[in-house]
Design a protein around this motif. Structure first.
Motif, PDB file in Angstrom:
ATOM      1  N   SER A  17      -2.167  94.990  93.661  1.00 40.84           N
ATOM      2  CA  SER A  17      -3.618  94.836  93.825  1.00 40.84           C
ATOM      3  C   SER A  17      -4.244  93.980  92.730  1.00 40.84           C
ATOM      4  O   SER A  17      -5.461  93.804  92.693  1.00 40.84           O
ATOM      5  CB  SER A  17      -4.300  96.205  93.884  1.00 40.84           C
TER       6      SER A  17
ATOM      7  N   ILE B 230      -2.821  88.362  90.718  1.00 43.08           N
ATOM      8  CA  ILE B 230      -1.742  87.635  91.404  1.00 43.08           C
ATOM      9  C   ILE B 230      -1.276  88.413  92.639  1.00 43.08           C
ATOM     10  O   ILE B 230      -1.147  87.866  93.735  1.00 43.08           O
ATOM     11  CB  ILE B 230      -0.536  87.407  90.466  1.00 43.08           C
TER      12      ILE B 230
ATOM     13  N   ASN C 285      -3.464 101.454  91.907  1.00 51.99           N
ATOM     14  CA  ASN C 285      -4.812 101.255  92.435  1.00 51.99           C
ATOM     15  C   ASN C 285      -4.781 101.322  93.954  1.00 51.99           C
ATOM     16  O   ASN C 285      -4.162 100.472  94.606  1.00 51.99           O
ATOM     17  CB  ASN C 285      -5.339  99.889  91.966  1.00 51.99           C
TER      18      ASN C 285
ATOM     19  N   ASP D 288       3.457 104.314  90.480  1.00 50.18           N
ATOM     20  CA  ASP D 288       3.270 104.109  89.041  1.00 50.18           C
ATOM     21  C   ASP D 288       4.604 103.564  88.530  1.00 50.18           C
ATOM     22  O   ASP D 288       5.658 104.175  88.758  1.00 50.18           O
ATOM     23  CB  ASP D 288       2.929 105.438  88.358  1.00 50.18           C
TER      24      ASP D 288
ATOM     25  N   LEU E  90       4.790  92.691  88.933  1.00 49.11           N
ATOM     26  CA  LEU E  90       3.582  92.057  88.376  1.00 49.11           C
ATOM     27  C   LEU E  90       2.786  93.012  87.494  1.00 49.11           C
ATOM     28  O   LEU E  90       1.681  92.688  87.071  1.00 49.11           O
ATOM     29  CB  LEU E  90       2.687  91.562  89.512  1.00 49.11           C
ATOM     30  N   VAL E  91       3.338  94.186  87.232  1.00 48.06           N
ATOM     31  CA  VAL E  91       2.589  95.179  86.446  1.00 48.06           C
ATOM     32  C   VAL E  91       2.620  94.806  84.967  1.00 48.06           C
ATOM     33  O   VAL E  91       3.685  94.582  84.394  1.00 48.06           O
ATOM     34  CB  VAL E  91       3.192  96.586  86.635  1.00 48.06           C
TER      35      VAL E  91
ATOM     36  N   SER F 284       6.444  85.821  82.949  1.00 45.77           N
ATOM     37  CA  SER F 284       6.141  85.750  81.531  1.00 45.77           C
ATOM     38  C   SER F 284       4.841  84.948  81.412  1.00 45.77           C
ATOM     39  O   SER F 284       4.101  84.816  82.399  1.00 45.77           O
ATOM     40  CB  SER F 284       7.290  85.104  80.764  1.00 45.77           C
ATOM     41  N   SER F 285       4.545  84.432  80.251  1.00 42.35           N
ATOM     42  CA  SER F 285       3.222  83.839  80.007  1.00 42.35           C
ATOM     43  C   SER F 285       3.292  82.835  78.858  1.00 42.35           C
ATOM     44  O   SER F 285       4.197  82.901  78.014  1.00 42.35           O
ATOM     45  CB  SER F 285       2.268  84.983  79.639  1.00 42.35           C
TER      46      SER F 285
ATOM     47  N   TYR G  93       1.027  91.712  73.639  1.00 42.42           N
ATOM     48  CA  TYR G  93       1.296  91.131  74.967  1.00 42.42           C
ATOM     49  C   TYR G  93       2.419  90.097  74.863  1.00 42.42           C
ATOM     50  O   TYR G  93       3.404  90.140  75.615  1.00 42.42           O
ATOM     51  CB  TYR G  93       0.013  90.485  75.483  1.00 42.42           C
TER      52      TYR G  93
ATOM     53  N   PRO H 156       0.610  79.895  82.910  1.00 39.80           N
ATOM     54  CA  PRO H 156      -0.563  79.650  82.061  1.00 39.80           C
ATOM     55  C   PRO H 156      -1.707  80.530  82.558  1.00 39.80           C
ATOM     56  O   PRO H 156      -1.492  81.430  83.374  1.00 39.80           O
ATOM     57  CB  PRO H 156      -0.837  78.171  82.325  1.00 39.80           C
TER      58      PRO H 156
ATOM     59  N   LEU I 233      -4.459  81.726  84.924  1.00 33.34           N
ATOM     60  CA  LEU I 233      -4.548  81.512  86.369  1.00 33.34           C
ATOM     61  C   LEU I 233      -5.993  81.641  86.844  1.00 33.34           C
ATOM     62  O   LEU I 233      -6.706  82.567  86.451  1.00 33.34           O
ATOM     63  CB  LEU I 233      -3.651  82.506  87.105  1.00 33.34           C
TER      64      LEU I 233
HETATM   65  P1  NAD Z   1      -3.632  92.211  86.770  1.00 34.39           P
HETATM   66  O1  NAD Z   1      -4.068  92.950  85.564  1.00 34.39           O
HETATM   67  O2  NAD Z   1      -4.655  91.523  87.581  1.00 34.39           O
HETATM   68  O3  NAD Z   1      -2.806  93.171  87.731  1.00 34.39           O
HETATM   69  C1  NAD Z   1      -1.909  94.130  87.274  1.00 34.39           C
HETATM   70  C2  NAD Z   1      -1.772  95.196  88.319  1.00 34.39           C
HETATM   71  O4  NAD Z   1      -0.911  96.211  87.819  1.00 34.39           O
HETATM   72  C3  NAD Z   1      -3.107  95.880  88.666  1.00 34.39           C
HETATM   73  O5  NAD Z   1      -3.291  95.880  90.064  1.00 34.39           O
HETATM   74  C4  NAD Z   1      -2.944  97.301  88.147  1.00 34.39           C
HETATM   75  O6  NAD Z   1      -3.602  98.285  88.942  1.00 34.39           O
HETATM   76  C5  NAD Z   1      -1.433  97.474  88.210  1.00 34.39           C
HETATM   77  N1  NAD Z   1      -0.944  98.494  87.286  1.00 34.39           N
HETATM   78  C6  NAD Z   1      -1.355  98.759  86.033  1.00 34.39           C
HETATM   79  N2  NAD Z   1      -0.659  99.789  85.521  1.00 34.39           N
HETATM   80  C7  NAD Z   1       0.209 100.161  86.476  1.00 34.39           C
HETATM   81  C8  NAD Z   1       1.212 101.161  86.531  1.00 34.39           C
HETATM   82  N3  NAD Z   1       1.429 102.025  85.529  1.00 34.39           N
HETATM   83  N4  NAD Z   1       1.952 101.254  87.659  1.00 34.39           N
HETATM   84  C9  NAD Z   1       1.716 100.429  88.716  1.00 34.39           C
HETATM   85  N5  NAD Z   1       0.770  99.481  88.721  1.00 34.39           N
HETATM   86  C10 NAD Z   1       0.021  99.347  87.612  1.00 34.39           C
HETATM   87  O7  NAD Z   1      -2.510  91.182  86.307  1.00 34.39           O
HETATM   88  P2  NAD Z   1      -2.138  89.776  86.946  1.00 34.39           P
HETATM   89  O8  NAD Z   1      -3.044  88.771  86.358  1.00 34.39           O
HETATM   90  O9  NAD Z   1      -2.024  89.884  88.407  1.00 34.39           O
HETATM   91  O10 NAD Z   1      -0.725  89.529  86.264  1.00 34.39           O
HETATM   92  C11 NAD Z   1       0.491  89.849  86.895  1.00 34.39           C
HETATM   93  C12 NAD Z   1       1.628  89.421  85.993  1.00 34.39           C
HETATM   94  O11 NAD Z   1       1.512  88.025  85.719  1.00 34.39           O
HETATM   95  C13 NAD Z   1       1.631  90.109  84.618  1.00 34.39           C
HETATM   96  O12 NAD Z   1       2.952  90.284  84.197  1.00 34.39           O
HETATM   97  C14 NAD Z   1       0.941  89.098  83.722  1.00 34.39           C
HETATM   98  O13 NAD Z   1       1.342  89.229  82.394  1.00 34.39           O
HETATM   99  C15 NAD Z   1       1.454  87.804  84.316  1.00 34.39           C
HETATM  100  N6  NAD Z   1       0.600  86.676  84.003  1.00 34.39           N
HETATM  101  C16 NAD Z   1      -0.663  86.594  84.505  1.00 34.39           C
HETATM  102  C17 NAD Z   1      -1.460  85.509  84.171  1.00 34.39           C
HETATM  103  C18 NAD Z   1      -2.854  85.366  84.691  1.00 34.39           C
HETATM  104  O14 NAD Z   1      -3.585  84.472  84.242  1.00 34.39           O
HETATM  105  N7  NAD Z   1      -3.276  86.186  85.662  1.00 34.39           N
HETATM  106  C19 NAD Z   1      -0.962  84.520  83.317  1.00 34.39           C
HETATM  107  C20 NAD Z   1       0.313  84.662  82.775  1.00 34.39           C
HETATM  108  C21 NAD Z   1       1.106  85.735  83.155  1.00 34.39           C
END
Ligand code: NAD
Ligand code: AKB
Length: 316
Positions: free
Chosen positions: A10, A13, A36, A53, A75-76, A116-117, A142, A170, A172
């Protein structure tokens, strides 16, 4: 046909990746999992959706058996800004969660994608054209979890043959789901404020350059890498991928081409500045390009035009 589990379905990404995977592999073959449950009807009703979870390994195994899962998109994570407020919890989720997923993947023979990031790099990393293989000494919890996650994922590939793959995303930019508490969130917020109030105060100062990417390219990167011929992969965890690099002034200048009276101001957040300054200005993603054909489709101008159009419709 693959059977896929998206953990963190949710999030920014996951909410888009889950839908795209369902289009490609079929709705019944892509299970969304998250803590969520307050999600769009589209996400819940277009295919299976489970409360999971990431710390609950038994539940993950139950879902893997129920749907015959062979591929996990994990993606958590807690993102960079939120992570600095809760470092211990961030480690528990980002690394404890990844370890749980990798162990289950080993036992149940699943492939794993874990993003990763740019945050995996640190202040001693060469900031311009950051190479694929270079110094990685991150200074945020992080980033430390991302660098460790890359190594752990490679370890599971090398020692156990688990098919782990990943990209260093990077910042997003997307209009469907808001970002979850990162340093690059300003590059999404600015679009909402440009449409709603025609002004925005950036938490990062002029001259803070960071890599960025529009969500459709990010989704394609994940899917293309997981579909890539493993024989061509020299690297696995994790590939530099980027689409553009800008600072707040350049982004505001692009928005002004569409909203001429948009005004950019500044309300500097020192915590975010410190994090942003420890990250690269722009990465070299030539390994992703040569090993699995990565090529972004959106540059700053195409992304800005589409963001303003789609967000404008959404906020009407
Ligand atoms: P986000 O915070 O939008 O989503 C994370 C999701 O994980 C949420 O829906 C949340 O409810 C869920 N979550 C949190 N704790 C949880 C748990 N204990 N069990 C199950 N679900 C749980 O993150 P995102 O932006 O979608 O990022 C996804 C991945 O991509 C991450 O690893 C993040 O580090 C990586 N990333 C994201 C970006 C970006 O700009 N969005 C950039 C680089 C890397
Ligand atoms: C963050 O800012 O934490 C994320 C990322 C670049 O990893 N958007």
């Amino acid at each position: 046909m693959k059977n896929i589990l998206v953990l963190g379905a949710s999030g920014q990404i996951g909410s888009e990746l889950t839908g795209e995977l369902r289009k490609i592999y079929g709705s019944d073959h892509v299970v969304g999992g998250d803590i969520n449950l307050n999600v769009s009807c589209e996400l819940k009703e277009s295919g299976p959706y489970e409360y999971i979870d990431i710390r609950d390994g038994e539940k993950i195994v139950e879902v893997i058996k129920k749907y015959n899962i062979d591929t996990i998109y994990n993606l958590v994570a807690l993102l960079s800004a939120v992570g600095e407020q809760k470092p211990q919890f961030s480690w528990e989720i980002n690394i404890g969660g990844l370890m749980t997923v990798l162990e289950i993947a080993r036992e149940h023979k699943c492939a794993v994608f874990t993003p990763s990031s740019i945050g995996a790099f640190g202040p001693t990393t060469p900031p311009d054209h950051t190479p694929q293989d270079t110094i990685m000494r991150p200074t945020t919890i992080y980033g430390i979890s991302k660098a460790a996650g890359e190594l752990l994922s490679d370890y599971y590939y090398l020692k156990y043959g688990v098919d782990t793959r990943s990209v260093r995303y990077p910042g997003l930019i997307s209009y469907k789901t808001l970002p979850g508490g990162g340093t690059t969130d300003y590059a999404v917020e600015i679009f909402y404020e440009a449409i709603k109030t025609k002004k925005y105060k950036s938490p990062l100062p002029q001259g803070t350059f960071l890599d960025m990417m529009y969500m459709p390219d990010a989704i394609r990167a994940a899917i293309d890498l997981m579909e890539a011929d493993p024989a061509r992969l020299v690297h696995r965890n994790s590939f530099n991928v980027t689409a553009m690099s800008f600072d707040p002034e350049i982004l505001a200048g692009e928005i002004k081409k569409h909203i001429p009276d948009f005004v950019l101001g500044y309300e500097i957040n020192p915590v975010l500045v410190k994090i942003a300054n420890s990250w690269p200005n722009s990465m070299d993603d030539s390994c992703a390009r040569s090993e699995w054909g990565w090529k972004p489709q959106y540059d700053l101008s195409a992304m800005t035009a589409e963001m303003l159009e789609r967000l404008g419709e959404k906020l009407k």
